[in-house]
Write an enzyme that holds these catalytic residues in place. Structure first.
Site, PDB file in Angstrom:
ATOM      1  N   CYS A 119       7.755  33.694 -12.284  1.00 21.24           N
ATOM      2  CA  CYS A 119       8.123  33.381 -10.898  1.00 21.24           C
ATOM      3  C   CYS A 119       9.167  32.274 -10.796  1.00 21.24           C
ATOM      4  O   CYS A 119       9.721  32.045  -9.721  1.00 21.24           O
ATOM      5  CB  CYS A 119       6.883  33.021 -10.102  1.00 21.24           C
ATOM      6  SG  CYS A 119       5.720  34.386 -10.049  1.00 21.24           S
ATOM      7  N   HIS A 261       8.982  29.600  -3.809  1.00 22.14           N
ATOM      8  CA  HIS A 261       8.452  30.854  -4.336  1.00 22.14           C
ATOM      9  C   HIS A 261       7.284  31.272  -3.445  1.00 22.14           C
ATOM     10  O   HIS A 261       6.378  30.474  -3.163  1.00 22.14           O
ATOM     11  CB  HIS A 261       7.996  30.640  -5.779  1.00 22.14           C
ATOM     12  CG  HIS A 261       7.162  31.754  -6.309  1.00 22.14           C
ATOM     13  ND1 HIS A 261       7.572  33.060  -6.260  1.00 22.14           N
ATOM     14  CD2 HIS A 261       5.932  31.757  -6.873  1.00 22.14           C
ATOM     15  CE1 HIS A 261       6.631  33.825  -6.790  1.00 22.14           C
ATOM     16  NE2 HIS A 261       5.625  33.057  -7.160  1.00 22.14           N
ATOM     17  N   ASN A 291       3.590  38.362  -3.296  1.00 25.63           N
ATOM     18  CA  ASN A 291       4.296  37.651  -4.360  1.00 25.63           C
ATOM     19  C   ASN A 291       5.071  38.671  -5.203  1.00 25.63           C
ATOM     20  O   ASN A 291       4.472  39.426  -5.961  1.00 25.63           O
ATOM     21  CB  ASN A 291       3.257  36.896  -5.201  1.00 25.63           C
ATOM     22  CG  ASN A 291       3.860  36.165  -6.379  1.00 25.63           C
ATOM     23  OD1 ASN A 291       5.018  36.371  -6.729  1.00 25.63           O
ATOM     24  ND2 ASN A 291       3.058  35.316  -7.000  1.00 25.63           N
TER      25      ASN A 291
HETATM   26  N1  ACO Z   1     -11.707  39.318  -1.551  1.00 28.15           N
HETATM   27  C1  ACO Z   1     -12.914  38.777  -1.276  1.00 28.15           C
HETATM   28  N2  ACO Z   1     -13.437  37.787  -2.012  1.00 28.15           N
HETATM   29  C2  ACO Z   1     -12.718  37.332  -3.052  1.00 28.15           C
HETATM   30  C3  ACO Z   1     -11.469  37.867  -3.400  1.00 28.15           C
HETATM   31  C4  ACO Z   1     -10.972  38.899  -2.603  1.00 28.15           C
HETATM   32  N3  ACO Z   1      -9.766  39.491  -2.826  1.00 28.15           N
HETATM   33  N4  ACO Z   1     -11.002  37.215  -4.480  1.00 28.15           N
HETATM   34  C5  ACO Z   1     -11.908  36.293  -4.816  1.00 28.15           C
HETATM   35  N5  ACO Z   1     -12.963  36.376  -3.945  1.00 28.15           N
HETATM   36  C6  ACO Z   1     -14.156  35.572  -3.944  1.00 28.15           C
HETATM   37  C7  ACO Z   1     -14.509  35.023  -5.298  1.00 28.15           C
HETATM   38  O1  ACO Z   1     -15.221  35.958  -6.058  1.00 28.15           O
HETATM   39  C8  ACO Z   1     -15.293  33.808  -4.932  1.00 28.15           C
HETATM   40  O2  ACO Z   1     -16.608  34.205  -4.642  1.00 28.15           O
HETATM   41  P1  ACO Z   1     -17.850  33.364  -5.247  1.00 28.15           P
HETATM   42  O3  ACO Z   1     -17.699  31.987  -4.656  1.00 28.15           O
HETATM   43  O4  ACO Z   1     -19.005  34.140  -4.752  1.00 28.15           O
HETATM   44  O5  ACO Z   1     -17.655  33.401  -6.723  1.00 28.15           O
HETATM   45  C9  ACO Z   1     -14.679  33.334  -3.617  1.00 28.15           C
HETATM   46  O6  ACO Z   1     -13.957  34.455  -3.101  1.00 28.15           O
HETATM   47  C10 ACO Z   1     -13.722  32.173  -3.770  1.00 28.15           C
HETATM   48  O7  ACO Z   1     -12.860  32.421  -4.894  1.00 28.15           O
HETATM   49  P2  ACO Z   1     -11.718  31.453  -5.273  1.00 28.15           P
HETATM   50  O8  ACO Z   1     -11.061  31.931  -6.535  1.00 28.15           O
HETATM   51  O9  ACO Z   1     -12.246  30.042  -5.228  1.00 28.15           O
HETATM   52  O10 ACO Z   1     -10.722  31.653  -4.057  1.00 28.15           O
HETATM   53  P3  ACO Z   1      -9.492  30.779  -3.650  1.00 28.15           P
HETATM   54  O11 ACO Z   1      -9.706  30.195  -2.324  1.00 28.15           O
HETATM   55  O12 ACO Z   1      -9.046  29.870  -4.770  1.00 28.15           O
HETATM   56  O13 ACO Z   1      -8.358  31.873  -3.472  1.00 28.15           O
HETATM   57  C11 ACO Z   1      -6.472  32.754  -4.644  1.00 28.15           C
HETATM   58  C12 ACO Z   1      -7.964  32.673  -4.582  1.00 28.15           C
HETATM   59  C13 ACO Z   1      -5.946  33.370  -3.362  1.00 28.15           C
HETATM   60  C14 ACO Z   1      -6.085  33.640  -5.829  1.00 28.15           C
HETATM   61  C15 ACO Z   1      -5.875  31.336  -4.804  1.00 28.15           C
HETATM   62  O14 ACO Z   1      -6.521  30.648  -5.838  1.00 28.15           O
HETATM   63  C16 ACO Z   1      -4.404  31.345  -5.095  1.00 28.15           C
HETATM   64  O15 ACO Z   1      -3.608  31.773  -4.311  1.00 28.15           O
HETATM   65  N6  ACO Z   1      -4.012  30.829  -6.279  1.00 28.15           N
HETATM   66  C17 ACO Z   1      -2.631  30.808  -6.679  1.00 28.15           C
HETATM   67  C18 ACO Z   1      -2.342  32.088  -7.377  1.00 28.15           C
HETATM   68  C19 ACO Z   1      -0.888  32.356  -7.510  1.00 28.15           C
HETATM   69  O16 ACO Z   1      -0.101  32.012  -6.662  1.00 28.15           O
HETATM   70  N7  ACO Z   1      -0.528  33.029  -8.599  1.00 28.15           N
HETATM   71  C20 ACO Z   1       0.759  33.464  -8.854  1.00 28.15           C
HETATM   72  C21 ACO Z   1       1.663  32.344  -9.314  1.00 28.15           C
HETATM   73  S1  ACO Z   1       3.233  32.861  -9.461  1.00 28.15           S
HETATM   74  C22 ACO Z   1       3.494  33.720 -10.909  1.00 28.15           C
HETATM   75  O17 ACO Z   1       4.116  33.206 -11.838  1.00 28.15           O
HETATM   76  C23 ACO Z   1       2.990  35.105 -11.039  1.00 28.15           C
END
Ligand code: ACO
Length: 335
Positions: A119, A261, A291
């Site tokens: 990214c 990004h 993304n």
């Molecule tokens: N739908 C419903 N529930 C979900 C989903 C989903 N799609 N995904 C995760 N959950 C659940 C989890 O299982 C967890 O449940 P639990 O507490 O019972 O275990 C709960 O939701 C919370 O999970 P978290 O991982 O803590 O959720 P978070 O608020 O951190 O959001 C997310 C996750 C959206 C992925 C966030 O961490 C994020 O955006 N991170 C950055 C990721 C990113 O940008 N990556 C790309 C970088 S760029 C590149 O180089 C590719």
């Protein structure tokens, strides 16, 4: 710098282009596949839908279409293009997709190569191409960011499959002796934290003959520790931008647009808050595209240029961040 005769060679921004595939995958449709909901995805990420490549829409096709539009806007004769840099992690050809784009464009005089930094790729490619212009090696360059992560997403993993989409964007940049509109930049890598986000080759062990093993080429799916990537982004992006403002004698209040990004709306808002950049200056289109990896920054810029939000001489602070882990920032004056 404007108005002052500049005895070095600088960079000017001449055109932008983008392309997204037609297939739309909405949050509702994803929730038919994995246990999630439109409400969860929208509130945690800001994403409503993303584009998915058809079998005909590979990185070469998408990158070519984005580049073509940028060249049209710059009004360049194809023969005058010296350099094409394609930022991608998902090339149609592992030996490089940029040469196919060069051939499709008919930009016969351009040297063309791929650059991989996930990214951060577009920003790294823009800075790389700019150094060739500043160093007087080349005059005109096309910088493309294009990715097709849909091919590498685990569509059964609800923690990551909701985030990604496909697309391409491109900028046309030119050397000038009048000014330098790449006002400053910085780039960073921390391989120690690389395990937070991977797209690794499969350990598919085979034998050629007895006692001579080899690994068959192929890739697994995207593996991501979402929380760690999130923490990394909201910590490092404000730091690198603050340092860049200091280095260039700018401050966040002089910025017209923050173009980050497009990973997650909460990351965009958090970085904006830390830098005290108001929400109306933070450009965002991830609601429509999710993304798109190396494509997000030029895709966002092209949209804002075409609908007259980004105007001539606007100051743009931009930052890419992601797998590697790698991150970078640039301060640009458009035009
Ligand atoms: N739908 C419903 N529930 C979900 C989903 C989903 N799609 N995904 C995760 N959950 C659940 C989890 O299982 C967890 O449940 P639990 O507490 O019972 O275990 C709960 O939701 C919370 O999970 P978290 O991982 O803590 O959720 P978070 O608020 O951190 O959001 C997310 C996750 C959206 C992925 C966030 O961490 C994020 O955006 N991170 C950055 C990721 C990113 O940008 N990556 C790309 C970088 S760029 C590149 O180089 C590719």
């Amino acid at each position: 710098m404007e108005g002052i005769k500049f005895n070095q060679i600088g960079v000017s921004f001449k055109g932008s282009g983008s392309y997204v595939p037609e297939q739309i995958l909405t949050n509702q449709k994803i929730s038919q596949k994995v246990d999630t909901s439109d409400e969860w995805i929208k509130s945690r990420t800001g994403i409503s839908e993303r584009r998915i490549s058809s079998p005909e829409d590979n990185v070469t096709e998408m990158g070519y279409k984005a580049a073509q539009t940028a060249i049209e806007m710059a009004n360049w004769d194809l023969k005058t293009i010296d350099l094409i840099v394609l930022a991608t992690s998902t090339p149609h050809d592992l030996f490089g997709s940029a040469p196919s784009i060069q051939a499709k464009l008919g930009a016969n005089n351009a040297v063309a190569f791929d650059l991989t930094a996930a990214c951060s790729g577009f920003l790294f490619a823009l800075i790389t191409a700019s150094q060739f212009l500043r160093g007087r090696s080349f005059k005109r360059a096309i910088v493309i960011g294009a990715d097709q992560l849909s091919s590498f997403v685990d569509w059964n993993d609800r923690r990551s499959c909701i985030l990604f989409g496909d697309g391409a964007g491109a900028l046309a940049i030119e050397a000038t002796s009048e000014y330098d509109n790449l006002l400053g930049f910085d780039m960073r890598t921390d391989g120690d934290r690389g395990s937070f986000l991977n797209l690794q080759s499969k350990n598919d062990k085979n034998s050629i003959i007895d006692n001579i093993d080899f690994l068959r080429g192929g890739f697994s799916s995207i593996q991501m520790n979402g929380q760690e990537v999130y923490k990394f982004a909201v910590r490092e992006v404000p730091i690198i931008l603050e340092k860049l403002f200091k280095k260039t004698n700018y401050s966040s209040d002089k910025v017209d647009w923050l173009v980050l990004h497009q990973a997650n709306q909460r990351i965009l808002d958090s970085v904006g808050d830390r830098l005290k950049i108001p929400r109306e200056k933070i450009l965002s289109n991830l609601e429509k595209y999710g993304n798109t990896s190396a494509a997000t920054i030029p895709l966002m810029m092209d949209e804002a240029i075409k609908n007259n939000r980004i105007k001539q001489n606007d100051i743009i602070a931009t930052s890419g961040f992601g797998a590697g882990l790698s991150w970078g920032a640039a301060l640009i004056k458009w035009g």
